[in-house]
Each structure stands twice: as structure tokens, then as C-alpha cells.
Scaffold this active site. Structure first.
Site, PDB file in Angstrom:
ATOM      1  N   GLY A  46       0.823  -1.199   0.000  1.00 21.06           N
ATOM      2  CA  GLY A  46       0.000   0.000   0.000  1.00 21.06           C
ATOM      3  C   GLY A  46       0.859   1.251   0.000  1.00 21.06           C
ATOM      4  O   GLY A  46       2.026   1.221   0.420  1.00 21.06           O
ATOM      5  N   GLN A  51       2.874   9.866   1.611  1.00 19.99           N
ATOM      6  CA  GLN A  51       4.216   9.271   1.614  1.00 19.99           C
ATOM      7  C   GLN A  51       5.077   9.719   0.445  1.00 19.99           C
ATOM      8  O   GLN A  51       6.289   9.527   0.462  1.00 19.99           O
ATOM      9  CB  GLN A  51       4.100   7.743   1.579  1.00 19.99           C
ATOM     10  CG  GLN A  51       3.570   7.159   2.862  1.00 19.99           C
ATOM     11  CD  GLN A  51       3.432   5.654   2.734  1.00 19.99           C
ATOM     12  OE1 GLN A  51       2.432   5.167   2.260  1.00 19.99           O
ATOM     13  NE2 GLN A  51       4.450   4.920   3.149  1.00 19.99           N
ATOM     14  N   CYS A  93       6.526  -0.378   7.199  1.00 19.90           N
ATOM     15  CA  CYS A  93       6.036   0.744   6.402  1.00 19.90           C
ATOM     16  C   CYS A  93       7.139   1.179   5.443  1.00 19.90           C
ATOM     17  O   CYS A  93       8.300   1.212   5.820  1.00 19.90           O
ATOM     18  CB  CYS A  93       5.663   1.901   7.340  1.00 19.90           C
ATOM     19  SG  CYS A  93       5.134   3.392   6.480  1.00 19.90           S
ATOM     20  N   LEU A  94       6.754   1.508   4.224  1.00 20.28           N
ATOM     21  CA  LEU A  94       7.749   1.963   3.247  1.00 20.28           C
ATOM     22  C   LEU A  94       8.423   3.252   3.691  1.00 20.28           C
ATOM     23  O   LEU A  94       9.496   3.585   3.208  1.00 20.28           O
ATOM     24  CB  LEU A  94       7.087   2.163   1.879  1.00 20.28           C
ATOM     25  CG  LEU A  94       6.546   0.889   1.213  1.00 20.28           C
ATOM     26  CD1 LEU A  94       5.786   1.233  -0.056  1.00 20.28           C
ATOM     27  CD2 LEU A  94       7.675  -0.077   0.905  1.00 20.28           C
ATOM     28  N   HIS A 135      -3.855   1.372   8.077  1.00 18.92           N
ATOM     29  CA  HIS A 135      -2.496   1.925   8.035  1.00 18.92           C
ATOM     30  C   HIS A 135      -2.410   3.075   7.015  1.00 18.92           C
ATOM     31  O   HIS A 135      -1.871   4.143   7.315  1.00 18.92           O
ATOM     32  CB  HIS A 135      -1.527   0.782   7.677  1.00 18.92           C
ATOM     33  CG  HIS A 135      -0.094   1.166   7.566  1.00 18.92           C
ATOM     34  ND1 HIS A 135       0.878   0.709   8.442  1.00 18.92           N
ATOM     35  CD2 HIS A 135       0.564   1.954   6.681  1.00 18.92           C
ATOM     36  CE1 HIS A 135       2.055   1.202   8.091  1.00 18.92           C
ATOM     37  NE2 HIS A 135       1.894   1.960   7.025  1.00 18.92           N
ATOM     38  N   GLU A 136      -2.977   2.860   5.818  1.00 24.08           N
ATOM     39  CA  GLU A 136      -2.897   3.907   4.786  1.00 24.08           C
ATOM     40  C   GLU A 136      -3.741   5.123   5.158  1.00 24.08           C
ATOM     41  O   GLU A 136      -3.348   6.262   4.918  1.00 24.08           O
ATOM     42  CB  GLU A 136      -3.345   3.379   3.418  1.00 24.08           C
ATOM     43  CG  GLU A 136      -2.496   2.271   2.831  1.00 24.08           C
ATOM     44  CD  GLU A 136      -1.008   2.513   2.905  1.00 24.08           C
ATOM     45  OE1 GLU A 136      -0.564   3.673   2.826  1.00 24.08           O
ATOM     46  OE2 GLU A 136      -0.265   1.538   3.069  1.00 24.08           O
ATOM     47  N   HIS A 139      -1.899   7.290   7.388  1.00 22.35           N
ATOM     48  CA  HIS A 139      -0.945   8.157   6.673  1.00 22.35           C
ATOM     49  C   HIS A 139      -1.635   9.449   6.235  1.00 22.35           C
ATOM     50  O   HIS A 139      -1.059  10.535   6.330  1.00 22.35           O
ATOM     51  CB  HIS A 139      -0.401   7.458   5.427  1.00 22.35           C
ATOM     52  CG  HIS A 139       0.775   6.549   5.675  1.00 22.35           C
ATOM     53  ND1 HIS A 139       1.939   6.981   6.267  1.00 22.35           N
ATOM     54  CD2 HIS A 139       0.978   5.237   5.387  1.00 22.35           C
ATOM     55  CE1 HIS A 139       2.798   5.963   6.333  1.00 22.35           C
ATOM     56  NE2 HIS A 139       2.246   4.889   5.816  1.00 22.35           N
TER      57      HIS A 139
HETATM   58 NI    NI Z   1       3.099   3.003   5.655  1.00 24.06          NI
END
Ligand code: NI
Length: 180
Positions: A46, A51, A93-94, A135-136, A139
Site C-alpha cells: 500500500g 508518503q 512501512c515503506l 495503516h494507509e 498516513h
Molecule cells: Ni506506511
């Protein structure tokens, strides 16, 4: 389409709250395609616009990397309208280098959003998809999973990250499994 640069903690842009999209147009669709490309290249399940330093309320999610694209979601102005139960999930997480932690989330969520072809959708999700949606959407509200773990754990990670950056060991690669 282009690969977008994924911002990493502690970049302050990750703390900003996104604004609702008012027009679904060609430009937004191109941006969503770039987000999808960036998510697959990372690879992650995701990615939220926040981000990549963009302030619009949009996310892309694909929890099925065996069949890329088959269950791909591009969600515009997503909103959680129901949540139910609870589940502990090991999240990464990225935007968070070299760290994962167990986070408590709702086990099931119902999400309302708009699709790129301007249709309203209603999704019921559990397991990884429910976790990824929460989670997204976090963000988009300027929150990381690091904000949902204990302060002491967060502090330990922050210290380790500072040390990694100093020693040139933070190569920008997030670690392990479920990167969302
Ligand atoms: Ni993340």
C-alpha cells in the site's frame, strides 16, 4: 508515469493531514498510476499520497502480489465507516526504515471511497486488507504506525535510526514482510 520518491521518517511531511479531492480528473488518474508503479517497485502492499509528499486524500493498495493488479485498489477520499473486533499485526512501512512492530487494529473495517472512474464504492475488509486500509488512512491523517506503539519502543527506534544514519547504514531500504 514516473516513480515517485517515498519520504522516510522523520520527514515532517509525513505528519501532515491530507485534503479531500474535489475533482477526479486525468491528472489525478496519472498520479494514481505513478503511485501504483511506485508501490509495486518498492515493493509494498500500500501507498498513501502523503508518503510521496502529495497532500491529496488518495491511497493505492494491492495485498495480492502473486497476481499484481487483480485486486488493485485506487481509493479517493477513503473513509472508515465501521470497525469491528481487534487484531494484532506485525506492521512495517515503506516510510520507516528497518523496523517492524506489532500494532493493534480493528479486525474488520468497512470503507467508503470513490474510484478513479467517479463511482462510489463500499468495501468490507478483514485480515491484511483491513490492516492495510487502516495503516494507509492513518498516513492521510499524518500518522505512522510508530504513533501506535509504546513511547519507549518509539524512542528506542528513533535512537537506533539516528545511529544508523550517522554510521551511513540507513540505506533507505525498509526491512521485512508486510510493508504498508
Ligand atoms: Ni506506511
Amino acid at each position: 508515469m514516473a516513480l515517485l520518491r517515498i519520504r522516510k521518517f522523520p520527514d515532517p511531511i509525513l505528519k501532515t493531514a491530507a485534503k479531500p479531492v474535489e475533482n477526479i480528473d486525468g491528472e489525478l488518474n496519472l498520479f494514481l498510476d505513478s503511485m501504483v508503479q511506485t508501490m509495486y517497485a518498492a515493493p509494498g502492499v500500500g501507498l498513501a499520497a502523503t508518503q510521496v509528499g502529495d497532500g491529496r486524500r488518495v491511497v493505492v493498495i494491492d495485498t495480492d502480489h502473486e497476481n499484481p493488479g487483480k485486486h488493485l485498489l485506487k481509493l479517493i477520499n477513503p473513509e472508515i465507516v465501521e470497525r469491528d473486533g481487534s487484531i494484532l499485526w506485525e506492521e512495517g512501512c515503506l516510510s520507516v526504515i528497518d523496523y517492524t512492530a506489532e500494532v493493534k487494529r480493528a479486525a474488520r473495517v468497512r470503507v467508503r471511497a470513490w474510484t478513479p472512474d467517479q463511482k462510489p464504492i463500499d468495501l468490507d475488509a478483514d485480515d491484511l486488507l483491513a490492516v492495510a486500509l487502516q495503516h494507509e488512512l492513518d498516513h492521510l491523517d499524518g500518522k505512522l504506525f510508530l504513533d501506535r506503539i509504546s513511547r519507549i519502543k518509539r524512542d528506542l527506534y528513533r535512537r537506533r535510526l539516528t545511529k544508523m544514519i550517522k554510521e551511513g547504514k540507513a540505506d533507505g531500504k525498509p526491512s521485512s514482510a508486510a510493508l504498508i
